[in-house]
Scaffold this active site. Structure first.
Site, PDB file in Angstrom:
ATOM      1  N   THR A   1      40.405  57.208  41.794  1.00  0.00           N
ATOM      2  CA  THR A   1      40.834  56.187  42.494  1.00  0.00           C
ATOM      3  C   THR A   1      40.544  54.929  41.652  1.00  0.00           C
ATOM      4  O   THR A   1      41.277  53.825  41.807  1.00  0.00           O
ATOM      5  CB  THR A   1      40.284  56.065  43.894  1.00  0.00           C
ATOM      6  OG1 THR A   1      38.887  55.893  43.744  1.00  0.00           O
ATOM      7  CG2 THR A   1      40.522  57.172  44.609  1.00  0.00           C
TER       8      THR A   1
ATOM      9  N   LYS B   1      42.846  54.098  45.731  1.00  0.00           N
ATOM     10  CA  LYS B   1      42.333  52.892  46.130  1.00  0.00           C
ATOM     11  C   LYS B   1      43.016  51.852  46.894  1.00  0.00           C
ATOM     12  O   LYS B   1      44.275  51.832  46.674  1.00  0.00           O
ATOM     13  CB  LYS B   1      41.945  52.469  44.795  1.00  0.00           C
ATOM     14  CG  LYS B   1      40.815  51.523  44.832  1.00  0.00           C
ATOM     15  CD  LYS B   1      39.306  52.011  44.956  1.00  0.00           C
ATOM     16  CE  LYS B   1      38.780  51.935  43.645  1.00  0.00           C
ATOM     17  NZ  LYS B   1      37.442  52.881  43.828  1.00  0.00           N
TER      18      LYS B   1
ATOM     19  N   HIS C   1      35.849  33.299  45.895  1.00  0.00           N
ATOM     20  CA  HIS C   1      35.849  33.542  44.502  1.00  0.00           C
ATOM     21  C   HIS C   1      36.838  34.679  43.956  1.00  0.00           C
ATOM     22  O   HIS C   1      37.396  35.606  44.548  1.00  0.00           O
ATOM     23  CB  HIS C   1      34.484  34.424  44.060  1.00  0.00           C
ATOM     24  CG  HIS C   1      33.224  33.779  44.658  1.00  0.00           C
ATOM     25  ND1 HIS C   1      32.902  32.284  43.942  1.00  0.00           N
ATOM     26  CD2 HIS C   1      32.345  33.732  45.513  1.00  0.00           C
ATOM     27  CE1 HIS C   1      31.837  31.879  44.773  1.00  0.00           C
ATOM     28  NE2 HIS C   1      31.745  32.850  45.502  1.00  0.00           N
TER      29      HIS C   1
END
Ligand SMILES: O=c1[nH]c(=O)c2[nH]c(=O)[nH]c2[nH]1
Length: 307
Positions: free
Chosen positions: A57, A12, A259
């Protein structure tokens, strides 16, 4: 023609993890972008599609967040070493792990009482500005008679790790947002301010000093405002500039709400006590407004702050 598999790796990429460590009410931030690349006995997944050797991942992403909670982030190097060791020693088919980390540095905002966070001022222990980011901009217009000077900055990233809430908003059929009573407030400031200097007969402002002071007041307002919304913080930032800088009549801000979502660590038996966040890059709320000295006409174009 027979083919064979060459170099391959997977994992990832760009896990955006923000770890807040609370030392009493003094907060420390580690903000990393962690990319995991694993390789090993991965012939079969490529040749036949067997996933028997494949650690998902998704799991590598979860590991980044769980490790941030469990072990903290002392340094990017220490964190990367820990992750790499975990993948290589924990999974027989994995022989190599490459962890790439970008770290985004944050500095404490100095508040109006002149203290930096390290000197113990109450209100700056949780307010940060990202290092070395902003671009200063200016636009000068002259028609042979009148001058218009609009200056500003973009890409100045700031964060409050507490003193931000968001609740009491309108709720309709599609509202899922949970009310927040202690959230991270972060934004990438784009701002423009218009000088009231318009003709050569007037004394020219000290442009360098003005920039430095506007930036300071803006940051202090960000740090010192107990925020119930980014809109409220934006207004305070503009008002603080107008109140303190007589040479400026109008300020406009475009503030993306960067965020930070709390990561759910419950599946791993870990409690996330406002410590580990996923820093989302999009979509983002975009809050924009002009703040004016009373009696003054707005002139900063609405879209200028998005340039
Ligand atoms: O400060 C905020 N203002 C909003 O208008 C808004 N909307 C939202 O979903 N989160 C937030 N936060």
């Amino acid at each position: 023609m027979p083919t064979i598999l060459g170099q391959n790796q997977y994992g990832k990429a760009e896990n955006r993890v923000v770890r807040i460590t609370r030392d009493g009410d003094t907060h420390h931030i580690k903000d990393l972008n962690v990319s995991v690349a694993l390789s090993g006995d991965m012939e079969e997944v490529h040749y036949s599609g067997s996933n028997a050797n494949v650690l998902p991942t998704d799991t590598t992403k979860n590991t980044v967040y769980a490790f941030a909670k469990q072990y903290g982030i002392e340094s990017a190097e220490q964190f990367g070493i820990h992750l790499a060791r975990h993948f290589v020693t924990g999974q027989e088919p994995i022989h190599r792990a490459r962890i790439r980390i970008e770290e985004y540095a944050w500095e404490r905002i100095e508040t109006s009482d002149g203290n930096s966070g390290f000197l113990g001022a109450e209100d700056v222990k949780h307010s940060f500005v990202r290092k070395g980011q902003e671009t200063r901009v200016t636009q000068i217009t002259y028609d042979g008679e009148k001058w218009e000077v609009i200056s500003g900055l973009k890409d100045l990233v700031v964060m409050n790790s507490t003193n931000s809430e968001f609740w009491g908003y309108v709720k309709d059929t599609y509202t899922t947002l949970q009310e927040a009573y202690d959230r991270i407030l972060a934004t990438q400031v784009s701002g423009r301010w218009r000088f009231n200097w318009t003709d050569d007969a007037q004394k020219m402002p000290d442009w360098e000093k003005s920039y430095e002071q506007v930036r300071k007041h803006m940051l202090q307002a960000f740090a010192e405002t107990y925020s119930l919304s980014l809109q409220q913080t934006l207004y305070q930032m503009g008002a603080r500039i107008i109140d303190n800088r007589a040479e400026i009549d109008e300020v406009r801000f475009s503030l993306p709400n960067k965020h930070h979502f709390l990561v759910d660590l419950e599946p791993f038996g870990l409690k996330n006590d406002n410590e580990v966040y996923f820093a989302a890059d999009r979509p983002y709320g975009l809050i924009e407004a002009t703040i004016l000295r009373e009696g003054v006409e707005p002139r900063i174009p609405v879209d200028m702050t998005n340039l």
